[in-house]
Scaffold this active site. Structure first.
Site, mmCIF file in Angstrom:
data_model
loop_
_atom_site.group_PDB
_atom_site.id
_atom_site.type_symbol
_atom_site.label_atom_id
_atom_site.label_comp_id
_atom_site.label_asym_id
_atom_site.label_seq_id
_atom_site.Cartn_x
_atom_site.Cartn_y
_atom_site.Cartn_z
ATOM 1 N N ASN A 122 0.851 -1.191 0.000
ATOM 2 C CA ASN A 122 0.000 0.000 0.000
ATOM 3 C C ASN A 122 0.884 1.238 0.000
ATOM 4 O OD1 ASN A 122 -2.667 1.523 0.637
ATOM 5 N ND2 ASN A 122 -1.228 2.256 2.184
ATOM 6 N N GLU A 123 0.678 2.105 -0.962
ATOM 7 C CA GLU A 123 1.408 3.388 -1.005
ATOM 8 C C GLU A 123 2.874 3.193 -0.618
ATOM 9 O OE1 GLU A 123 -0.660 6.646 0.867
ATOM 10 O OE2 GLU A 123 -2.417 6.330 -0.407
ATOM 11 N N GLU A 166 -8.413 3.545 -3.126
ATOM 12 C CA GLU A 166 -8.628 4.562 -2.072
ATOM 13 C C GLU A 166 -9.018 5.856 -2.753
ATOM 14 O OE1 GLU A 166 -5.752 5.270 1.052
ATOM 15 O OE2 GLU A 166 -5.312 3.124 1.201
ATOM 16 N N GLN A 216 -13.502 6.002 4.055
ATOM 17 C CA GLN A 216 -13.525 4.624 4.436
ATOM 18 C C GLN A 216 -14.934 4.256 4.886
ATOM 19 O OE1 GLN A 216 -10.425 3.497 7.141
ATOM 20 N NE2 GLN A 216 -8.782 4.438 5.929
HETATM 21 O O1 AHR Z 1 -7.283 6.309 4.155
HETATM 22 C C1 AHR Z 1 -6.340 6.894 4.987
HETATM 23 C C2 AHR Z 1 -4.928 6.713 4.486
HETATM 24 O O2 AHR Z 1 -4.765 7.387 3.274
HETATM 25 C C3 AHR Z 1 -4.504 5.308 4.151
HETATM 26 O O3 AHR Z 1 -4.098 4.601 5.273
HETATM 27 C C4 AHR Z 1 -3.357 5.530 3.230
HETATM 28 O O4 AHR Z 1 -3.189 4.478 2.313
HETATM 29 C C5 AHR Z 1 -3.700 6.834 2.534
HETATM 30 O O5 AHR Z 1 -2.661 7.712 2.499
#
Ligand code: AHR
Length: 527
Positions: free
Chosen positions: A200-201, A333, A382
């Protein structure tokens, strides 16, 4: 190569309407035209996916209350939240993060409650992460909701072996030691994993890796994270999703797709991700989530329409390496990111959700649907209590947000077929911000019924909208979501302040006519 100039040009084309146009009055009805006999791509239902992270009260409080809680629950998972999510037919849920995924060690969250490992959640607020909610609890939650699962493995601080073991634990049907451990923990049958995020990222919270470094890591995780469930072959095979675009930088997308084009037999990916948030102002001062005026509304709409350019630019890169569109794009996301609610823990990313969020959700979902030939999944950030949430909870109370109601309205678009559509979008201007006023999408469901999504961005002016449908004698019926102000919202005291109401279009000489309220999202079925 930097794609920023391309991005800028694309954005300019997609969003900006000339000031000259803006200055003229805009009295004409909006004319929508569709070609009902033509069909576009299928709108993958996974475009309506959710994301829940160990962040603030996203899990603890929002999903998990524990089996001994007085809040009604099934095996610790709150029943009101499950019922609400079932009603919007959540196709998949991404877990455990986010940034948290790259500090998550799955063994901390299995076995008897007394053996769970407590750690500090260093990504989000330095609070204690008790790991009470772990693999089995998440799989149970997804099962209760009726959703597929999207797990992200830890590439940043975990090992390839740790990820491989997690997959074996989850999916092996042979009696390996790990499969027996899973059975001893209550689940003899192998689990089904639809999507596997490979990190992730990793340009940022996932280890600040260069694109080239990430690609080398990713190839190992893609090879060794084997899904051993015999039921997951052919069209049911797990899809591995590599980390792609950071909304400001195309390096990862370029590097991953270049590697994919030259890949050898031992690894593959079945998806590439894009993360893109709507930041009304700046990362340092994003702007309030409620109690704002039209200036903040217009800035947020302008910011959210960048998604069109991000997807177009990402698709352009992918098309160069993958013209047959074998690798889908997952916007795993996205959403509105505002300043935290005053008085809340800033690490918890709590914010209110207003009619502005609803308009933003609809505009983004419409963008994703229009790009359904490449975009096969998205996960709004989210699901509960964090960022642009569907659901807010406070103890035993639960509120459904305006964003939730958009997902509710959009259920008929799940797995529908896009119908080509054009419209004169008109102009909404505020100060020097000039934006399209209208947005619309048409699609046919599996039974052949035609559905329309109609969005009026303008906070003040209703719009008359016409859709020629020669030969048609029936109107259209559905629901509209609007409210007195752009920051109208549902609270625990007034949970029903913003809710969909009945909405219809009339037929006049073969033309469907809608009077769409200001600041509204409508979904109708053509009768
Ligand atoms: O959604 C909040 C954060 O945003 C996540 O943990 C990350 O992947 C993104 O930078």
């Amino acid at each position: 190569m930097s794609l920023r100039p391309l991005l800028a040009a694309t954005l300019a084309m997609a969003m900006v309407v000339s000031t000259a146009q803006a200055q003229t009055a805009d009295p004409a009805p909006v004319v929508v035209r569709i070609a009902p006999e033509k069909t576009g791509p299928t709108i993958d239902r996974n475009i309506f996916g959710q994301f829940t992270e160990h962040l603030g009260t996203g899990i603890y409080g929002g999903v998990w209350v524990g089996p001994d809680s007085p809040i009604p629950n099934v095996r610790g998972i709150r029943s009101d939240v499950v019922a609400a999510l079932r009603a919007i037919r959540v196709p998949n849920v991404r877990w455990p993060g986010g940034c948290f995924a790259d500090e998550y060690h799955w063994r901390d969250g299995i076995g008897p409650a007394s053996t769970r490992v407590s750690r500090l959640n260093a990504s989000w607020g330095n609070v204690i992460e008790p790991n009470t909610f772990g693999t089995h609890e998440f799989m149970d939650f997804a099962d209760q909701v009726g959703a597929d699962v999207f797990l992200s493995v830890n590439v940043g601080s975990g090992t390839v072996q740790e990820a491989a073991d997690w997959l074996e634990y989850l999916t092996a049907d042979q009696p390996t030691t790990l499969a027996q451990e899973r059975a001893a923990n209550g689940h003899p049958a192998p689990y089904r994993i639809k999507y596997l995020g490979l990190g992730n990222e990793n340009w940022g919270c996932g280890g600040a890796m260069s694109a080239e470094h990430y690609v080398e890591e990713m190839k190992q995780f893609a090879h060794y994270s084997r899904n051993l469930n015999p039921a997951q072959t052919g069209p049911n095979a797990m899809q591995r999703i590599a980390v792609g675009w950071d909304s400001g930088d195309a390096d990862y997308t370029e590097a991953v797709m270049k590697a994919w084009k030259d890949k050898v037999w031992s690894w593959d990916i079945e998806g590439l991700s894009l993360h893109g948030y709507t930041i009304p102002n700046s990362w340092e001062a994003k702007g309030p989530s409620v109690g704002f005026g039209e200036d903040e509304y217009a800035k947020a709409i302008r910011a959210t329409l960048k998604m069109e350019g991000w997807i177009t630019a990402q698709t352009a890169i992918m098309d160069r390496y993958d013209p047959d569109k074998k690798v889908p794009l997952f916007v795993d996301e996205w959403g509105l990111w505002a300043d935290p609610t005053p008085g809340s823990n800033p690490g918890f990313l709590q914010q209110q959700n207003t009619l502005r969020d609803a308009v933003i959700a609809a505009l983004n979902l419409n963008i994703f649907m229009r790009h359904a030939d490449r975009v096969k999944g998205t996960n709004i950030a989210q699901m509960a209590n964090v960022l642009q949430a569907m659901i807010l909870t406070d103890g035993d109370r639960m509120v459904l947000t305006p964003t939730y109601h958009v997902y509710e309205l959009y259920v008929p678009f799940q797995d529908a077929t896009l119908v080509p559509l054009s419209l004169n979008k008109g102009v909404y201007a505020f100060g020097d911000i000039v934006l399209p006023r209208m947005d619309a999408v048409a699609a046919r469901d599996k039974d052949g019924a035609l559905w329309l999504s109609l969005v009026n961005v303008d906070p003040d002016r209703p719009v008359t909208l016409t859709l020629p449908l020669p030969g048609s004698t029936a109107g259209a019926r559905g629901q509209v979501l609007t409210a007195p102000a752009v920051d109208s919202h549902n609270s625990f005291d007034r949970p029903h302040a913003v809710e969909p109401a009945a909405f219809a279009g009339r037929i006049e000489n073969g033309v469907l006519v809608f009077e769409l309220p200001a600041r509204s999202v409508a979904v109708v079925k053509v009768q």
